[in-house]
Design a protein around this motif. Structure first.
Motif, PDB file in Angstrom:
ATOM      1  N   UNK A 175      46.612  62.404  59.259  1.00 28.56           N
ATOM      2  CA  UNK A 175      46.630  61.984  60.667  1.00 28.56           C
ATOM      3  C   UNK A 175      45.443  61.115  61.073  1.00 28.56           C
ATOM      4  N   UNK A 176      44.353  61.142  60.317  1.00 25.75           N
ATOM      5  CA  UNK A 176      43.179  60.361  60.703  1.00 25.75           C
ATOM      6  C   UNK A 176      43.052  59.061  59.915  1.00 25.75           C
ATOM      7  N   UNK A 177      44.032  58.725  59.094  1.00 22.51           N
ATOM      8  CA  UNK A 177      44.046  57.447  58.374  1.00 22.51           C
ATOM      9  C   UNK A 177      44.870  56.454  59.185  1.00 22.51           C
ATOM     10  N   UNK A 178      44.212  55.389  59.654  1.00 22.54           N
ATOM     11  CA  UNK A 178      44.905  54.382  60.460  1.00 22.54           C
ATOM     12  C   UNK A 178      45.669  53.397  59.588  1.00 22.54           C
ATOM     13  N   UNK A 179      45.122  53.061  58.414  1.00 25.58           N
ATOM     14  CA  UNK A 179      45.793  52.107  57.524  1.00 25.58           C
ATOM     15  C   UNK A 179      45.257  52.300  56.117  1.00 25.58           C
ATOM     16  N   UNK A 180      46.130  52.066  55.140  1.00 21.94           N
ATOM     17  CA  UNK A 180      45.751  52.123  53.724  1.00 21.94           C
ATOM     18  C   UNK A 180      46.125  50.786  53.099  1.00 21.94           C
ATOM     19  N   UNK A 181      45.128  50.024  52.650  1.00 19.65           N
ATOM     20  CA  UNK A 181      45.351  48.699  52.093  1.00 19.65           C
ATOM     21  C   UNK A 181      45.332  48.788  50.573  1.00 19.65           C
ATOM     22  N   UNK A 182      46.454  48.516  49.915  1.00 19.09           N
ATOM     23  CA  UNK A 182      46.450  48.539  48.452  1.00 19.09           C
ATOM     24  C   UNK A 182      45.673  47.346  47.910  1.00 19.09           C
ATOM     25  N   UNK A 183      45.067  47.521  46.753  1.00 19.65           N
ATOM     26  CA  UNK A 183      44.286  46.426  46.203  1.00 19.65           C
ATOM     27  C   UNK A 183      43.977  46.603  44.740  1.00 19.65           C
ATOM     28  N   UNK A 184      43.359  45.574  44.195  1.00 21.37           N
ATOM     29  CA  UNK A 184      42.928  45.580  42.811  1.00 21.37           C
ATOM     30  C   UNK A 184      41.655  44.744  42.733  1.00 21.37           C
ATOM     31  N   UNK A 185      40.761  45.135  41.874  1.00 21.37           N
ATOM     32  CA  UNK A 185      39.526  44.387  41.666  1.00 21.37           C
ATOM     33  C   UNK A 185      39.301  44.223  40.176  1.00 21.37           C
ATOM     34  N   UNK A 186      39.102  42.972  39.748  1.00 23.56           N
ATOM     35  CA  UNK A 186      38.879  42.675  38.333  1.00 23.56           C
ATOM     36  C   UNK A 186      37.674  41.752  38.217  1.00 23.56           C
ATOM     37  N   UNK A 187      37.069  41.757  37.035  1.00 22.39           N
ATOM     38  CA  UNK A 187      35.969  40.842  36.750  1.00 22.39           C
ATOM     39  C   UNK A 187      36.539  39.504  36.310  1.00 22.39           C
ATOM     40  N   UNK A 188      35.939  38.421  36.790  1.00 23.05           N
ATOM     41  CA  UNK A 188      36.409  37.080  36.456  1.00 23.05           C
ATOM     42  C   UNK A 188      35.225  36.216  36.071  1.00 23.05           C
ATOM     43  N   UNK A 189      35.455  35.301  35.135  1.00 23.75           N
ATOM     44  CA  UNK A 189      34.428  34.355  34.707  1.00 23.75           C
ATOM     45  C   UNK A 189      34.427  33.146  35.633  1.00 23.75           C
ATOM     46  N   UNK A 190      33.225  32.701  36.005  1.00 26.93           N
ATOM     47  CA  UNK A 190      33.097  31.528  36.865  1.00 26.93           C
ATOM     48  C   UNK A 190      33.183  30.267  36.009  1.00 26.93           C
ATOM     49  N   UNK A 191      33.425  29.108  36.621  1.00 32.28           N
ATOM     50  CA  UNK A 191      33.387  27.854  35.861  1.00 32.28           C
ATOM     51  C   UNK A 191      32.027  27.672  35.180  1.00 32.28           C
ATOM     52  N   UNK A 192      32.049  27.238  33.943  1.00 35.71           N
ATOM     53  CA  UNK A 192      30.821  27.148  33.162  1.00 35.71           C
ATOM     54  C   UNK A 192      30.567  28.385  32.351  1.00 35.71           C
ATOM     55  N   UNK A 193      31.284  29.474  32.674  1.00 37.19           N
ATOM     56  CA  UNK A 193      31.254  30.703  31.882  1.00 37.19           C
ATOM     57  C   UNK A 193      29.832  31.259  31.733  1.00 37.19           C
ATOM     58  N   UNK A 194      29.074  31.223  32.845  1.00 37.10           N
ATOM     59  CA  UNK A 194      27.705  31.728  32.805  1.00 37.10           C
ATOM     60  C   UNK A 194      27.552  33.081  33.475  1.00 37.10           C
ATOM     61  N   UNK A 195      28.565  33.535  34.202  1.00 34.61           N
ATOM     62  CA  UNK A 195      28.446  34.817  34.911  1.00 34.61           C
ATOM     63  C   UNK A 195      29.838  35.307  35.268  1.00 34.61           C
ATOM     64  N   UNK A 196      29.910  36.576  35.619  1.00 33.09           N
ATOM     65  CA  UNK A 196      31.167  37.140  36.102  1.00 33.09           C
ATOM     66  C   UNK A 196      31.028  37.495  37.575  1.00 33.09           C
ATOM     67  N   UNK A 197      32.145  37.406  38.254  1.00 30.14           N
ATOM     68  CA  UNK A 197      32.209  37.746  39.677  1.00 30.14           C
ATOM     69  C   UNK A 197      33.318  38.770  39.871  1.00 30.14           C
TER      70      UNK A 197
END
Length: 760
Positions: A471-493
């Motif tokens: 009763x106290x949950x107003x909304x539940x947002x489904x989602x997914x989070x993954x690691x991705x390589x940035x252009x140049x392949x120097x770091x992940x976001x």
């Protein structure tokens, strides 16, 4: 020398209150700067110590099980390679607490990135179910050597053999899984591997990451983390506290120096005849300068020594993080040097400002120069004469005229009084910004209160039904989070897909618009800075071997992952990979709901299938800042009080020459007193208006600049409410008039002989 000391002693007896305030203000400044130094050392040193002793890795690469990591040993700039170690994701539970972890199969202690045991012992091949926990994870699970942990959803248990410090990224509930070292057999079927690189030149980290990803192939690398990210994360809020203390400490030091300079200048103008007499009886200019210099150096030295003694003796007893920081700082190599250099620097700065003002005293001629009958700007202006013609109270008109008729001194007095008030406005803005994170988190990138991870035992429909039935949950947002390589392949976001196009996630946008169309996304400031991108640009990122091209249509405020986050809808990610399903749910609660109570209910209803965590709020780590702000406001108020006393003294002395004329035109002592009070109040009023007008935009700029540098992004600043600013201005004016009333009343009732002597 005896005569110099006697004069200094006599002056001290005359200005006891001013001397006390200067000592207290100096002590507050030194305490602020020493605590800032301790926090900077505390923020950097513990992680640096672990990194050095463990021969920490500069790069950690998470790869697919099939990646040929042996190629990394031949890369230029790579000193050594450790691994690969098999890894698998899991959840551990202990005493009602649960945590997402990374199981890492480590048959023997690594040569690079070696865990530093703080309790227990290392893995034992004779105990295949034994594990070693990273220290922050162990604290979250309330676990110690000998405890047994369960893996929810299975019948497996593991035994804690040891707890160790690590220089890798730390465990953060709902964001970063905790690190668990185990035997390879305990990992089961690994879903990936991790390899550590130690470089010959740590500054070449980005180039080394790029070369490693190129050699292995972008599809083989799922995540990259570096020593710079781990260090920045370890410093975290401690460094911010140090910056705040250092900034306000330096600002208060400048304000104190200007207040001392103004006090000495006013005192010299009021004692020109006494200084001339001293020179006439044989005092050299150097001796006159030394009188003022010795006085104020003694005040500053007393305050600095008291502050250093308090920080050294009682600093580690301060509750919370400040006390911990001082305790660690006491054991650092540079502690003694800092404890000496900071007070000496403050004393020398105050001494320099004192010397500049006292130099004018040395130039006073031995024969007093008669004062001019009227000072420049002393005649009534046309507006003042018109105001008197309108029968406005003479005290009001003449008080305003006296406050601003001195062309050079009046602006200088207003500026010196406005500086501490301006810093108080900035401090109040910092307080209200923290309150904004606490009371209105949906405005600063925290629209949800809980993050829920569901295991494979629950389908998406079943999980959403279970969550939305509360009763106290107003909304539940489904989602997914993954690691991705940035252009140049120097770091992940972090690439996030949250909500759907029919039920979009309520991002807090600082620029642009929400991502509502196909391939549209919003990004955090940290990601925009990393990619040198702007709102409106298209970016290409890589998840495994799957490229994703997104159009950035807005900048969101992102407190997580240093702002290195790009977010879109779950529908957009599914268009590229239809097999993708939600792995987490962000819960927005109803107003007044208790997140802890909701989390407990959902955990019980999930019967072991739900892992519920509170969304971390940056303000939780900044709670010590509130006490710091209160202390800084007190110090700044003392400095402002010194300047007020100086301004009052100057106004009273300047009014002595007009006293006979005011009495001659029929003004009563009460009206003459009111002129001085109004003059002082007008000065304080203009200073308060100036401080408010400049302080609010300055505070917004400073806070937003800090937000941008941390990756959260600008747009988080919140200024004090109008009534708070009015209260500050009213307090400044009321305090000024109250302090001016007594000396003004005494001056207005002086005897005729005393008045003639003062004018002569």
């Amino acid at each position: 020398m005896r005569a110099t000391l006697r004069w200094a002693h006599s002056d001290l007896r005359t200005h006891r209150g001013e001397a006390l305030f200067l000592v207290l203000a100096t002590a507050g400044i030194v305490v602020s700067l020493l605590l800032a130094t301790a926090l900077f050392g505390y923020a950097t040193n513990p992680w640096q110590r672990v990194f050095t002793q463990a021969r920490g890795a500069h790069v950690w690469l998470h790869t697919a099980p099939s990646a040929d990591t042996g190629k990394l040993t031949g890369l230029d700039g790579v000193e050594s390679v450790t691994g690969p170690y098999p890894t698998a994701s899991a959840t551990l539970a202990s005493r009602g607490a649960r945590a997402a972890v990374e199981l890492r199969g480590t048959p023997e202690e690594p040569s690079v990135g070696r865990p530093l045991l703080t309790s227990g012992h290392w893995l034992d091949p004779a105990n295949p179910d034994g594990v070693v926990l990273e220290s922050r994870l162990a604290r979250a699970l309330l676990a110690a050597p000998g405890d047994t942990l369960t893996l929810p959803g299975t019948d497996r248990t593991v035994t804690v053999l040891g707890v160790a410090d690590s220089a890798e990224k730390r465990y953060r509930p709902g964001e970063q899984p905790g690190l668990v070292w185990a035997q390879p057999s305990a990992v089961g079927e690994p879903r990936g591997r991790v390899v550590a690189l130690r470089l010959t030149d740590p500054e070449d980290t980005d180039y080394a990451v790029q070369r490693a990803v190129t050699v292995l192939g972008s599809g083989a690398v799922s995540e990259v983390s570096t020593w710079k990210q781990a260090r920045a994360e370890a410093q975290g809020d401690n460094r911010l506290l140090g910056q705040v203390l250092g900034l306000f400490g330096l600002g208060a030091l400048v304000a104190a120096g200007l207040a001392v300079h103004g006090a000495i200048g006013t005192r010299i103008r009021g004692h020109l005849r006494d200084i001339s007499v001293l020179k006439a009886i044989g005092f050299t200019p150097g001796q006159v300068v030394r009188v003022f210099l010795i006085q104020h150096l003694a005040y500053a030295l007393l305050g600095a020594l008291a502050a250093a003694a308090v920080v050294q003796g009682l600093g580690n007893r301060i509750p919370g993080r400040l006390g911990d920081a001082v305790g660690v700082w006491h054991g650092l190599p540079g502690h003694t040097v800092a404890l000496l250099v900071v007070p000496v620097t403050v004393v020398l700065f105050i001494g320099a400002t004192t010397g500049l003002a006292a130099w004018r005293a040395g130039r006073v001629p031995p024969v007093p120069v008669p004062r001019r009958a009227a000072s420049p700007g002393g005649r009534l202006s046309g507006a003042a004469r018109s105001a008197l013609g309108l029968r406005l109270p003479p005290a009001l008109v003449l008080g305003w005229h006296r406050a601003f008729s001195r062309r050079l001194r009046s602006p200088a007095t207003v500026a010196r009084l406005a500086l501490p008030l301006l810093l108080i406005v900035v401090a109040m803005s910092a307080w209200t910004t923290i309150d904004r994170f606490d009371g209105r988190p949906e405005q600063v990138g925290l629209p949800t209160s809980l993050t829920v991870h569901a295991d494979s035992g629950l389908t998406d429909r079943a999980a959403r039904t279970l969550l939305e039935d509360d009763p106290q949950v107003a909304a539940a947002y489904p989602g997914v989070e993954v690691a991705a390589l940035v252009p140049g392949q120097t770091a992940t976001i972090a690439l996030r897909g949250l909500g759907t196009r029919q039920d979009p996630y309520p991002y807090s946008l600082a620029e642009g618009r929400a991502a509502t169309g196909r391939d549209e996304a919003v990004a955090g400031q940290g990601l925009l800075a990393l990619l040198d991108a702007r709102v409106g640009d298209w970016v290409r990122i890589t998840v495994g071997d799957q490229p994703q091209v997104l159009h950035i249509v807005g900048r969101s405020i992102e407190p997580e992952n240093a702002g290195r986050v790009i977010s879109t809808s779950l529908d957009t990610l599914r268009e590229n990979d239809p097999r993708l399903g939600p792995t987490l749910y962000e819960l927005r609660l109803r107003p007044g709901a208790d997140p802890d109570a909701v989390a407990d209910r959902l955990t019980a209803a999930g019967e072991g299938h739900l892992d519920v965590h509170a969304v971390p709020n940056p303000a939780d780590g900044l709670s010590p800042l509130r006490g710091v702000i209160v202390g800084l406001i007190v110090v700044l108020a003392l400095i402002g009080l010194i300047e007020l006393l100086t301004a009052i003294g100057g106004t009273v002395r300047e009014g002595e020459r007009d006293l006979l004329a005011l009495k001659a035109i029929g003004l009563s002592p009460r009206q003459i007193t009111a002129i001085t009070v109004v003059s002082t109040g007008c000065t304080a009023l203009v200073a308060a208006i100036l401080a408010t007008g400049l302080g609010v935009p300055l505070a917004h700029w400073l806070i937003d600049a800090q937000g941008a540098s941390s990756g959260i992004g600008s747009g988080i600043a919140a200024g004090p409410s109008a009534w708070l600013l009015l209260l500050l201005g009213a307090a400044a004016v009321a305090g000024a008039t109250a302090l001016a009333a007594l000396p003004a009343s005494r001056a207005a009732r002086r005897r005729l002989a005393d008045t003639l002597s003062a004018v002569a």
